[in-house]
Design a protein around this motif. Structure first.
Motif, PDB file in Angstrom:
ATOM      1  N   ALA A 291      38.253  40.922  47.928  1.00 57.86           N
ATOM      2  CA  ALA A 291      39.260  39.907  47.595  1.00 57.86           C
ATOM      3  C   ALA A 291      40.589  40.602  47.370  1.00 57.86           C
ATOM      4  O   ALA A 291      40.638  41.704  46.826  1.00 57.86           O
TER       5      ALA A 291
ATOM      6  N   ARG B 147      56.488  37.247  38.989  1.00 55.11           N
ATOM      7  CA  ARG B 147      55.928  38.336  39.782  1.00 55.11           C
ATOM      8  C   ARG B 147      56.826  39.554  39.610  1.00 55.11           C
ATOM      9  O   ARG B 147      58.038  39.473  39.791  1.00 55.11           O
TER      10      ARG B 147
ATOM     11  N   SER C 137      55.493  32.836  33.856  1.00 55.81           N
ATOM     12  CA  SER C 137      55.038  34.042  34.551  1.00 55.81           C
ATOM     13  C   SER C 137      55.964  34.368  35.710  1.00 55.81           C
ATOM     14  O   SER C 137      56.394  33.480  36.450  1.00 55.81           O
TER      15      SER C 137
ATOM     16  N   THR D 202      51.978  40.363  37.293  1.00 56.58           N
ATOM     17  CA  THR D 202      52.992  39.456  36.757  1.00 56.58           C
ATOM     18  C   THR D 202      53.306  39.834  35.313  1.00 56.58           C
ATOM     19  O   THR D 202      52.556  40.572  34.677  1.00 56.58           O
TER      20      THR D 202
ATOM     21  N   ALA E 280      43.856  41.816  45.707  1.00 59.21           N
ATOM     22  CA  ALA E 280      44.181  42.020  44.300  1.00 59.21           C
ATOM     23  C   ALA E 280      45.297  41.057  43.898  1.00 59.21           C
ATOM     24  O   ALA E 280      46.203  40.786  44.682  1.00 59.21           O
ATOM     25  N   ALA E 281      45.171  40.540  42.714  1.00 59.02           N
ATOM     26  CA  ALA E 281      46.209  39.640  42.216  1.00 59.02           C
ATOM     27  C   ALA E 281      47.494  40.431  42.021  1.00 59.02           C
ATOM     28  O   ALA E 281      47.477  41.569  41.563  1.00 59.02           O
ATOM     29  N   GLU E 282      48.588  39.810  42.382  1.00 58.05           N
ATOM     30  CA  GLU E 282      49.876  40.483  42.229  1.00 58.05           C
ATOM     31  C   GLU E 282      50.220  40.573  40.751  1.00 58.05           C
ATOM     32  O   GLU E 282      50.069  39.594  40.014  1.00 58.05           O
TER      33      GLU E 282
END
Length: 76
Positions: free
Chosen positions: A7, A22, A20, A13, A9-11
């Motif tokens: 999956a 980025r 929130s 933040t 990776a979440a950016e």
């Protein structure tokens, strides 16, 4: 057998005042301020740990002093 793709990776933040952002979209000045904020938070945590150590030592020394004092104080 096929392997599933990892999956994404979440950016990263940062959340400020409930909003929130980025990190990749922050200005250079905002990134520098964030870095300084992180450094400050780390320093505060280190100081809080040192304070906890000293408070524990104070309690131990107070107990040791109490154990060394006579049971009846002298009235001089």
């Amino acid at each position: 057998m096929s392997q599933a793709e990892p999956a994404p990776a979440a950016e990263p933040t940062v959340t400020l005042n409930g909003v929130s952002y980025r990190i990749s979209q922050l200005s250079q000045a905002a990134r520098q301020a964030l870095a300084k904020l992180n450094e400050t938070e780390t320093a505060i945590q280190a100081l809080q740990q040192r304070l906890a150590i000293y408070q524990t030592a104070r309690t131990a020394y107070t107990q040791a002093l109490g154990a060394e004092l006579p049971s009846k104080p002298s009235n001089r």
